[in-house]
Design an enzyme around this catalytic site. Structure first.
Site, short mmCIF file in Angstrom:
data_model
loop_
_atom_site.label_atom_id
_atom_site.label_comp_id
_atom_site.label_asym_id
_atom_site.label_seq_id
_atom_site.Cartn_x
_atom_site.Cartn_y
_atom_site.Cartn_z
N GLU A 170 2.25 9.68 1.86
CA GLU A 170 3.67 9.30 1.74
C GLU A 170 4.51 10.40 1.10
OE1 GLU A 170 4.04 5.45 -0.08
OE2 GLU A 170 3.02 4.46 1.57
N GLU A 382 -2.58 2.24 5.40
CA GLU A 382 -2.31 1.20 4.40
C GLU A 382 -1.54 0.05 5.05
OE1 GLU A 382 -0.35 2.38 0.70
OE2 GLU A 382 -1.49 4.23 0.68
C1 BGP Z 1 2.21 2.81 -1.12
C2 BGP Z 1 1.33 3.75 -1.90
C3 BGP Z 1 0.18 3.11 -2.56
C4 BGP Z 1 0.44 1.71 -3.09
C5 BGP Z 1 1.24 0.86 -2.13
C6 BGP Z 1 1.73 -0.42 -2.73
O1 BGP Z 1 3.50 3.29 -1.11
O2 BGP Z 1 0.83 4.76 -1.05
O3 BGP Z 1 -0.31 4.00 -3.53
O4 BGP Z 1 0.87 1.70 -4.37
O5 BGP Z 1 2.36 1.55 -1.63
O6 BGP Z 1 2.87 -0.17 -3.47
P1 BGP Z 1 3.20 -0.87 -4.83
O7 BGP Z 1 2.05 -0.56 -5.69
O8 BGP Z 1 4.47 -0.25 -5.28
O9 BGP Z 1 3.36 -2.30 -4.53
#
Ligand code: BGP
Length: 483
Positions: A170, A382
């Site tokens: 990201e 993800e």
């Molecule tokens: C993405 C990231 C992850 C993870 C996920 C969930 O943007 O790559 O590392 O954190 O989001 O986000 P959050 O933890 O803010 O809910």
């Protein structure tokens, strides 16, 4: 499109889950690990929910065998994890730390022991703080050389066993949150020129490392993971359709076109130049970007939500420097870029407690768009639901909402495959519960509950399987046939 019969998921489909070093490992100063920008940033009051840190996280550093055994029990075909730069080269560009290499050797070998394909993210946001102190980190072109040396160290050491590499996680998020909203390190607000420059450095770090990997391992599979938030035009007013085109060029294609074509979208560059933003490039940059683009094997997609896009007048809303980190629904604010677009709340979609829209069809939209525009294979690196979970008596956790969320997304992903999209993998975020960067430990994503809350001193860290664990186990066992 509608198909009478579904071909389903290919036999080679990689069912997986993902994590990131800072969010899971803990052991923040063990075995020679250096200090990262995140180790430092979370100590600034007010930056994270209840001042949480990754000092202990879920202690994966000491419990990875237990965690990977659980992954094997669930039947995972792949495990995506990131390597902490600070374990490998603690000060960013000095000596290599053998203990750091040994830790990831052990993780990789443990995965392979169970037939789980390791998928490695080179950079998931935790940069050595020493590089920030030496020369300003990503703001200085020197980072490209240091990043490529770090990445090459990984390729040379692990490349015999790792066949899937993700250069950047990201890039659009860590640059935007680091230099526009100030919510990630180094915490700069609306430094637009630097934001685009930093992003260009990251593009070059990505591009040169792709070339280095392919020199050594031409058959390795490589891509970058993009946080893709597809946009829907608010309505059929032409000005809103144009706002969506602007949004795509500046928020989506601005990254994906670089990965896939090795160039920035023309309209976006014209817009930036007319606003006095000129990205500084070296003579070879465009050539290198194109060479790397010709070598990438897949587009990595982190998919969580979609956005509705509406025209935003010149005196309209700007970027929000606050987000909902408490889980109190309805506290997120509308944001946008004056003169271009804004993202009003979509009345047709439900939201999570952290105000992220829930839109399963969006995952199919991502795949369709990437297939039409780039004709590249796709790795969903993800996808998941952050929710409050409750540990009940007898250590059971009923999370039907997570099962419903994932099932709905997988049904749409199956349709994308029927549409002809070449999807190689699907990684849920996450396998065990872990630290959410800004939202503490109460925003849970895992199939495995980790018994801890925000306070490190009360953390028990026991692992308990949620209902969704058994559900995913069955999905994998049946290769998604029952979906
Ligand atoms: C993405 C990231 C992850 C993870 C996920 C969930 O943007 O790559 O590392 O954190 O989001 O986000 P959050 O933890 O803010 O809910």
């Amino acid at each position: 499109m509608y198909f009478k019969e579904s071909n389903g998921f290919p036999e080679t489909f990689l069912w997986g889950s993902a994590s990131a070093a800072y969010q899971i490992e803990g052991a923040a100063s063990e075995d020679g690990k250096g200090v990262s920008n995140w180790d430092q940033f979370v100590r600034i009051p007010g930056k994270t929910f209840k001042a949480t840190t990754g000092d202990l996280a879920v202690d994966h550093y000491h419990r990875f065998k237990e965690d990977i055994a659980l992954m094997a029990e669930a039947g995972l075909k792949t495990y995506r994890f990131s390597i902490a730069w600070t374990r490998i080269i603690p000060d960013g560009n000095g000596e290599v730390n053998e203990k750091g290499l040994a830790f990831y050797d052990a993780i990789i070998d443990e995965c392979i022991k169970y037939g789980i394909e390791p998928m490695v993210t080179v950079y998931h946001w935790d940069m050595p703080q020493a590089l920030q102190d030496q020369y300003g980190g990503w703001e200085n072109r020197q980072i490209v050389k240091d990043y490529v040396r770090y990445a090459t160290t990984l390729f040379e050491h692990f490349g015999d066993r790792v066949h899937y590499w993700i250069t950047m996680n990201e890039q659009n998020v860590f640059t935007s949150l680091g230099w526009l909203t100030g919510m990630h390190p180094p915490g700069k607000v609306m430094d637009q020129k630097m934001f685009y420059q930093v992003n260009h450095h990251a593009n070059m770090a990505h591009a040169y490392s792709v070339l280095e990997l392919k020199k050594r391992y031409p058959d390795a599979h490589v891509g970058a993971s993009f946080a893709y938030t597809p946009g829907y035009a608010w309505d059929c007013k032409p000005i809103n359709a144009m706002a969506k085109a602007d949004y795509d060029d500046l928020q989506n294609y601005f990254w994906m076109d670089v990965y896939a074509y090795g160039r920035y979208p023309k309209a976006a560059i014209r817009y930036l130049e007319s606003n006095g933003i000129h990205i500084q490039m070296e003579a070879e940059d465009q050539k290198i970007m194109k060479q790397a683009a010709a070598l990438i094997d897949f587009m990595g997609v982190n998919y969580y939500q979609t956005a509705a896009i509406e025209y935003n007048p010149i005196d309209g809303v700007g970027m929000s420097t606050e987000v909902n980190t408490t889980g109190k629904k309805g506290t997120a604010k509308e944001e946008g870029i004056p003169g271009l677009y804004k993202k009003p709340s979509n009345p047709y979609l439900e939201k999570t407690d952290w105000d992220w829209t829930i839109d399963p069809m969006g995952i199919r939209m991502c795949c369709r768009d990437i297939t039409s525009r780039y004709d590249l294979p796709i790795v969903i690196s993800e996808n998941g639901l952050g929710a409050f979970d409750k540990l009940e008596e007898d250590n059971v956790i009923h999370d039907p909402y997570r099962i419903a969320f994932l099932e709905a997304h997988l049904k749409e992903l199956k349709k994308a495959i029927d549409d002809g999209c070449d999807v190689w993998a699907y990684c849920t975020w996450s396998f065990t519960d872990l630290l959410s960067w800004l939202n503490g430990y109460q925003k849970r994503y895992g199939f495995v509950y980790v018994d801890r809350e925000e306070d490190d001193t009360t953390a028990k860290l026991n692992r308990y399987k949620k209902d969704s664990f058994y559900w995913y186990q069955n999905v994998i066992k049946t290769n998604g046939k029952d979906l």
